[in-house]
Write an enzyme that holds these catalytic residues in place. Structure first.
Site, PDB file in Angstrom:
ATOM      1  N   SER A  99     -10.665 -10.232   1.194  1.00 30.41           N
ATOM      2  CA  SER A  99     -11.601 -10.596   0.123  1.00 30.41           C
ATOM      3  C   SER A  99     -10.884 -11.260  -1.036  1.00 30.41           C
ATOM      4  CB  SER A  99     -12.304  -9.345  -0.407  1.00 30.41           C
ATOM      5  OG  SER A  99     -13.031  -8.738   0.615  1.00 30.41           O
ATOM      6  N   THR A 134      -4.191  -3.779  -4.943  1.00 29.98           N
ATOM      7  CA  THR A 134      -3.846  -5.197  -5.026  1.00 29.98           C
ATOM      8  C   THR A 134      -3.557  -5.645  -6.454  1.00 29.98           C
ATOM      9  OG1 THR A 134      -5.247  -5.634  -3.136  1.00 29.98           O
ATOM     10  CG2 THR A 134      -4.611  -7.530  -4.358  1.00 29.98           C
TER      11      THR A 134
HETATM   12  N1  GLU Z   1      -6.883  -5.713   1.622  1.00 36.83           N
HETATM   13  C1  GLU Z   1      -7.683  -6.290   0.593  1.00 36.83           C
HETATM   14  C2  GLU Z   1      -8.161  -7.662   0.941  1.00 36.83           C
HETATM   15  O1  GLU Z   1      -7.419  -8.449   1.415  1.00 36.83           O
HETATM   16  C3  GLU Z   1      -6.910  -6.399  -0.637  1.00 36.83           C
HETATM   17  C4  GLU Z   1      -6.539  -5.055  -1.071  1.00 36.83           C
HETATM   18  C5  GLU Z   1      -7.597  -4.516  -1.903  1.00 36.83           C
HETATM   19  O2  GLU Z   1      -7.742  -5.017  -3.013  1.00 36.83           O
HETATM   20  O3  GLU Z   1      -8.279  -3.597  -1.448  1.00 36.83           O
HETATM   21  O4  GLU Z   1      -9.272  -7.974   0.724  1.00 36.83           O
END
Ligand code: GLU
Length: 595
Positions: free
Chosen positions: A474, A410
């Site tokens: 998150s 991210t």
């Molecule tokens: N999928 C994660 C989330 O929405 C974000 C991606 C990550 O930083 O692992 O929390």
């Protein structure tokens, strides 16, 4: 729709970050460039982690993306225009963390309206997805699959943000990214490492191997990487608009890729196909949502509501801290432990999330009461955010679902403009490299966001998959206000560690009195209701013995988060802040160093 005609808007067509680092051909090595060598000068600016000045500011993990934002601001664009330009550029230079086939959450302070808006551009499960869709699927198999690709939300986010709050068209906002994709960017160590870490699965897809393993290997550090197919994709998206994805040809190609991933002949990988249909794309909407809001030490902290758990979990932990007589690192870890127990039990894309109660002072006091001299034993049970609170209620028996391991995926960016508008924007394709599958001919990786659902079986878990459901996130783009004025914006990548990173930065800044650059640079630890707290080595070196004496146990981890933030430091002066070291260091810039 509020579209301001910017006199210089036409010039934005030609607007782009300065010419890329070198005129070398595609994937051609720059002579003598090595991992330790500085990237050749890309215009006047080098990557610096802190910048202070006036007229607007931006921070991202990447020089090209920050420059895209600043170029838009200099030409008269606002913070939303600049955030979209930077986000699209990150889709080029940070393609393993962000891209048009991903999703995200954007928090925006509109200075003229004096109001915080948030956009939920979370990827969404297809209508055919049921609660049992991932049952029996090994997690690693889900990661590299068509099944885990959610209906993308990023283009809808950009479109909604620009139409509601921006001054540029999508076509204009995509120009800097198109320039970088066609002229190329210099491969740095982080890009190389991320490609190398993904090489085993990238080679299992013809389209991905062709783009990211050009001679059968990751592009070397110092070479110039071009993505002309992505440049064309952005161009066509700009011309045709979001409907090209949400119901048009690009959407059909995404659906075809999800259903029949282009597996390399001879690969033994078991690649599960996805359930996405073009009707799922047509049905997709980015949504304006009410932000979460809590008060903390005279500040108002705004964040992202469900389906993200960012705003509620950061908010609950801050409320707990405020209920304690003193706050040190022990209390930081304990507040996070308790807030994660509640997050895991109550937050998901379901009706009836007890958000108000989770963020109430009464609930926080009840939870704070559990914090003593010694660390609690995890997993701690969730509390009862039911509106009736007792001083020091003991936790019940109900267990809180365990959190999964988190990686460094991210990206997060911040922008402020000369009018006082502020954006904090998290965007993602979930894993570093998403699901590993490039849409053939389009130069863009698909997300694997649906792995954020609980795989199950897990009766009662609020985060089981479901038709049209958005997986719990998150991501925690956060804005802080004092006396009604914005004072700080912050966010980070890192899966569930996003929440602890944002929380720790706020604690560093507002409890421990650090400057924002110090608060970002400080060593991190992440407690998410597990027996061991993850911690960076520098944190362990300094605090391990004192915290172990109070019952904490640690698991070393190389790096937590890669934050960006900004702070209004008075008299119109803004300080933009990125990481000095983590993820290779980020890039902060201001429109003008002087007033
Ligand atoms: N999928 C994660 C989330 O929405 C974000 C991606 C990550 O930083 O692992 O929390």
């Amino acid at each position: 729709m509020r579209r301001v005609i910017v006199p210089a808007a036409a010039a934005l067509i030609a607007l782009a970050p300065a010419a890329p680092a070198t005129a070398a051909g595609p994937q051609q090595k720059v002579p003598a460039a090595g991992p330790q060598q500085k990237v050749p000068a890309a215009g006047p600016q080098q990557k610096v982690p802190v910048a202070e000045g006036y007229g607007g500011a931006a921070a991202t993990v990447d020089l090209d993306a920050t420059r895209a934002a600043i170029a838009v601001l200099r030409k008269g664009g606002n913070a939303v225009d600049a955030a979209v330009a930077a986000g699209a550029t990150l889709g080029v230079t940070e393609p393993y963390s962000a891209g048009l086939a991903g999703g995200g959450f954007l928090v925006y302070y509109d200075a003229a309206r004096r109001k915080v808006f948030t956009i939920d551009g979370r990827e969404t499960a297809p209508r055919a997805m049921t609660a049992t869709a991932f049952e029996g699927v090994p997690f690693e198999e889900g990661v590299t699959s068509g099944l885990s690709a959610g209906v993308p939300g990023t283009v809808a986010t950009w479109d909604l943000a620009l139409r509601r709050f921006g001054t540029l068209s999508l076509r204009q906002a995509l120009q800097p990214a198109i320039e970088v994709a066609s002229k190329g960017f210099v491969v740095d160590q982080t890009f190389y490492d991320q490609t190398a870490a993904n090489a085993a699965r990238f080679k299992d897809f013809t389209s991905t191997a062709k783009l990211y393993l050009p001679n059968g290997a990751p592009p070397p550090v110092g070479s110039v990487f071009r993505n002309p197919e992505l440049a064309d994709t952005y161009r066509e998206l700009g011309r045709r608009g979001p409907g090209w994805l949400y119901g048009g040809r690009l959407g059909q190609e995404i659906v075809a890729t999800v259903k029949r991933p282009p597996v390399t002949p001879g690969s033994t990988r078991n690649v599960r196909p996805g359930l996405m249909e073009t009707s799922d794309l047509t049905a997709y909407r980015a949504l304006l949502r009410e932000p979460t809001k809590i008060s903390f030490k005279g500040l108002d902290v705004y964040g992202m509501a469900p389906p993200s758990s960012g705003g509620s979990t950061v908010g609950e932990a801050l409320n707990i801290l405020e209920a304690l007589p003193r706050v040190g690192l022990h209390e930081y870890l304990e507040s996070s432990r308790l807030a994660f127990a509640d997050r895991n039990a109550y937050i998901g894309d379901i009706p009836g999330v007890p958000l108000r109660e989770l963020l109430s002072d009464g609930f926080a006091k009840e939870r704070a009461c559990l914090i003593g001299e010694r660390a609690l034993t995890s997993p701690v049970a969730p509390g009862s955010p039911d509106g009736s609170y007792e001083p020091c209620a003991r936790p019940g028996d109900a267990s809180s679902p365990a959190a999964k391991a988190e990686g460094p995926e991210t990206t997060h960016l911040v922008v402020a403009d000369r009018w006082g508008n502020v954006v904090a924007y998290n965007l993602t394709i979930e894993s570093t490299g998403g699901n590993g599958i490039v849409v053939p001919g389009r130069g863009v990786l698909l997300n694997n966001e649906l792995t954020d659902f609980t795989f199950g079986p897990a009766p009662g878990d609020p985060n089981l998959p479901g038709p049209g459901k958005r997986p719990r996130s998150s991501m925690a783009p956060t804005l802080v206000f004092k006396g009604g004025e914005p004072v700080l914006a912050v966010g980070s990548p890192g899966g569930a560690t996003i929440i602890t990173t944002v929380l720790q930065i706020l604690v560093n800044r507002y409890e421990f009195g650090m400057s924002l650059p110090d608060a970002v640079a400080a060593p991190r630890a992440s407690q998410r209701n597990s027996a061991q707290t993850q911690a960076e080595q520098a944190f362990l070196d300094r605090y391990r013995s004192e915290l172990e004496a109070r019952g904490h146990a640690f698991a070393p981890t190389p790096e937590i988060g890669a934050a960006t933030g900004l702070e209004f430091v008075g008299r119109g002066r803004v300080q933009a802040v990125a990481e000095p070291v983590r993820r290779g260091g980020g890039s902060a810039m201001v429109v003008s160093p002087r007033r």
